[in-house]
Every structure is written in C-alpha cells, then in structure tokens.
Design an enzyme around this catalytic site. Sequence first.
Site, PDB file in Angstrom:
ATOM      1  N   VAL A  12       0.832  -1.202   0.000  1.00  0.00           N
ATOM      2  CA  VAL A  12       0.000   0.000   0.000  1.00  0.00           C
ATOM      3  C   VAL A  12       0.868   1.254   0.000  1.00  0.00           C
ATOM      4  O   VAL A  12       0.665   2.165  -0.816  1.00  0.00           O
ATOM      5  CB  VAL A  12      -0.973  -0.019   1.207  1.00  0.00           C
ATOM      6  CG1 VAL A  12      -1.681   1.320   1.346  1.00  0.00           C
ATOM      7  CG2 VAL A  12      -1.995  -1.136   1.044  1.00  0.00           C
ATOM      8  N   CYS A 262      -5.129  -9.587   3.006  1.00  0.00           N
ATOM      9  CA  CYS A 262      -6.252  -8.765   3.478  1.00  0.00           C
ATOM     10  C   CYS A 262      -7.484  -9.531   3.949  1.00  0.00           C
ATOM     11  O   CYS A 262      -7.932  -9.343   5.078  1.00  0.00           O
ATOM     12  CB  CYS A 262      -6.660  -7.792   2.374  1.00  0.00           C
ATOM     13  SG  CYS A 262      -5.384  -6.579   2.058  1.00  0.00           S
ATOM     14  N   ARG A 329       1.509 -14.416   1.368  1.00  0.00           N
ATOM     15  CA  ARG A 329       0.815 -14.266   2.649  1.00  0.00           C
ATOM     16  C   ARG A 329      -0.536 -14.976   2.610  1.00  0.00           C
ATOM     17  O   ARG A 329      -1.362 -14.734   1.740  1.00  0.00           O
ATOM     18  CB  ARG A 329       0.656 -12.776   2.994  1.00  0.00           C
ATOM     19  CG  ARG A 329       1.953 -12.186   3.496  1.00  0.00           C
ATOM     20  CD  ARG A 329       1.836 -10.716   3.760  1.00  0.00           C
ATOM     21  NE  ARG A 329       1.708  -9.946   2.528  1.00  0.00           N
ATOM     22  CZ  ARG A 329       1.531  -8.630   2.499  1.00  0.00           C
ATOM     23  NH1 ARG A 329       1.445  -7.955   3.623  1.00  0.00           N
ATOM     24  NH2 ARG A 329       1.444  -7.993   1.345  1.00  0.00           N
TER      25      ARG A 329
END
Length: 473
Positions: A12, A262, A329
Amino acid sequence: MRMISVIGTGYVGLVTGTCLADMGNTVTCIDIDEEKIAKLQRGECPIYEPGLSDLLARNIEAERLTFTTDYAEGLRDAEIIFIAVNTPTTPDGSADMRFVRAAAQSIAEHLDHDAIIVNKSTMPVGSGDLVTEIIRAHLAHPDVQFAVVSNPEFLAQGTAVADFQRPDRIVLGSTDRDAASRVAELYLPLRAPIMMTDLYTAEMIKYASNAFLATKISFINEMARICERLGADIKEVAAGMSYDHRIGKYHLEAGVGFGGSCFGKDVTALAHMASEAGLHPQMLTAVLEINHDQRMAIVEKVATLLGSLRGATIGVLGLAFKPNTDDMRDAPAIDIIHALTAQGALVQAYDPVARETGRAAIGDYHVTYCADAYAAATGADALIIVTHWNEFKALSPAKLKDLMRRPIIVDGRNIYQPEAMMKAGFIYRGVGRGGAALNDEASASVAPAKARPAMQARALRKPVDRPYARPKS
Ligand code: UDX
C-alpha cells in the site's frame, strides 16, 4: 502540487507513494527497514507488481520520489503524512497496532510544522482516535496543529497501480472537514467519486468492503459444493447469476478459497471487533470456516482419486495467493502443500514468480521447486492447479499427459474445460463442476500408472507402497 510523506513501503505504501509522485507531488517514503530503503534508493522494486518498477524508476529519475529511514528528513516540509504500515493479525484475531503506534509516535517526535496525518492502512474502527491521542501525547513541538483523516486503500495486488490510478471511489473520514477536503484535492485528477464521512464510518467501510468480497467468495464456494453433489456446474451458475446487476460478476469464482494479506486478516479482525462489542458475528465466522474447508477439500479430492497420498508424487501449479504477484501471505498453497506432505505425498511445485517466496513460506520438507510447469508434472500421479496464472491455461494437455505418471488433474481454479481435459484422456476434477465434469468415478481409480522412469524412482527417497484405490466392481 503537495509535499507528501508516506510511512511504510509495503504494497500500500509503495504504490501510494509512487503513484502520488507520478501525479506530480513530491513524495518521501519512510521505512525502518534499512535494507529495503537501500534497495529502493537504488531504484530496485522490492515487490513484484506489474507496472510498479517503471513508475518507480521514472519518478526517482524526476526527483519527485525519495526514500529514507530518517523521520526528521522524511517529514521535512510534509503537508500530508500517510501512515501505511502493516497491521497483521495477533493470535487472538485482533489487528496488531504496534507499527501504527510506533509510526504515530515517531511522527509526533519529529513533526515541527502543521500537517495532516492520513491513516491509509486498514485499521480497526477507532484507530483515528488512537493515532490522534498518541501524536498529541508525544508532540515534541506542542504548538504544532494536526488533523487525522482516514483514507482506506482499496487496491488489489497484481492490479495495484491501475487500482490506484482508476479507483472506484475515494473514502475520506475525519472530524475535520477542512483537512479531509485538502486530502480530497490530492485525488481530484483521478476523477473518482469522493465520499466524506466521519472517522469511524470510513474505517468501517474498508472492513465491510473486504468482508463482503470475502463473503461472495465463500458463498460461491458453498454453492460449488452443492453443485458438485447435485450435478450442476458452478461456472455457469455464477455466470447466470452475474447477469443480475444487483449481484454483479466479480468475486464469484469458486476455487481453493481466498488468500492474501487482506481478506483473512480483515474478516478475522472485524469478527474480533464484533465479539469484543458483545456481538456474535455468525456470517463472518462462516466465511472463514468455509474458506479453510475449501483448501482441505482439494486435498481430499486428490486423496480420494488416488486412494491414498502416501508415496504419491503430486505436481502443484501455482504458489502465490493469486496471479501476478509473488506474495505468499496466507496463500492457499501453503496449507494445501503442508496437508499433502503430512499425508505422505511428495510435492513438485512450480510458480512463475513466487518460487523463492514460496519456498520461504512452505519449506523444503518433501517439496521440490521446479523450473517450469512441465517439470512439476513429470512423473506426477496427479496435478493440482492452485493459482490461475495465465501460462497454465496454455499448457499442452497432450504433453502433460505424456509426462505424468497418472493422468489426473484437480483444477482448484477451474481454468480448464472439463470436456476438453476428459477428451485429452485426463481424469479431471474442477471445483463445483458436477454433471459432465464428474467423469466416471471408477475410471479414476483404474487409470493405469505408467512404469516409473528411473529418474522419478530416484526422486522418492524411500520405498513406499502405493495403495491406489481399487476399481469399483
Ligand atoms: C483484496 C481486495 O480486492 C482489495 O480491494 C483490498 O484493498 C485488499 O484485499 P487482494 O487480496 O489483493 O485484494 O486480491 P483479490 O483479487 O481480492 O483476491 C483475494 C483472494 O481471493 C485471492 O486469493 C483470489 O484468488 C481469491 N478470489 C478472488 C477467489 O477465490 N475468487 C474470486 O472470485 C476472486
């Protein structure tokens, strides 16, 4: 054009900083990771993200984008300071705010002029207040005025640059309208709808958006299971649903479930926030449970087709949690490969870009990392598609069949046409592809194993029995 600082050079932060520089702003990115900053100062992009390297080079060259580990230098003259550090999951499911707290404190200790602080990371509802309190408590120059604005980022990996440059919306939450308007000005050239809310609402919009997208995926995966049992085809079911504009066509692809940095983290954190508030977040819990089961279901499919995984060689295509990234991830491949090896299989894995990150996340126990997809298929008793990289769609079925020991494909992303694969002689299983896709259960167990080539025999470290399922009588 503005003077901007961005704290945190993860996905980000780096994309935000680089894209804001590309819009003509002067941006300094700050990170405590010296190695990463040194790399970035040399113009090397630390992550695989299409389009980012070029943008990075162009803006460094134009002297609009610099990198530092020094807060005093990084915050000098900054009008707007973005906090874009990561907020990982703690063991109890809550978001780990350590890095946010540290960033807020460092800002306070070094800020010597008025500025707007923008919370860009996904942070629990109430974090705007937390950051305000920390900064107020540690301000080295108490006369400095500041305001905190929540501006959640909605970019997805693999399309991050395009998502930043063409966002669906910009959300800005603050108790200070004037500060929110000044941040809004930054985004005006993007011509996206801008929504201004209070702080808590902006923070919640991000969690609710991610939870909803994750819910769509778990929903379609549950439908896929039902399709399998009832003989329907989930791809056509999803396509049929998507014509209804209220439903839409995105995030309705059944498969091995969602991964990445996320969805799992944010749904878990939201469920934790709800529980802490005395609620019982049934839907969020179900979304996570379905997602976990979906990963294991693919392993069960292979085990059922082979009778047992003990001693079987399984080719795995795709390690990254989605195509066009090397990010591992919460990648489904981690759980899938660990379950395969735990049941005694040897895995031959391949990913076009996530080979090294994959190895770091999965380890070497009973896993060989191959140089290409065909190498992963060589001598395999079954091939599992875990990530839908485009190059897997273009593989030659005839060549795969020649190389494999048994012609079994378990397609965890539904990238192949069942009929075409069956015609090519494969025992093929997709996800939620009942009906025609369920070719002859018996043929799976009788698919003749080719004689094991010498090379393959060597790959098996010890003699193993292969109790494949017997043909049904
Ligand atoms: C997501 C959100 O899309 C983004 O808006 C937010 O800012 C961050 O989280 P990301 O995790 O990068 O982005 O990728 P996304 O494309 O949403 O995919 C997440 C996971 O869901 C991947 O593992 C993907 O393979 C899986 N997925 C996605 C499905 O299984 N089916 C789908 O239909 C879509």
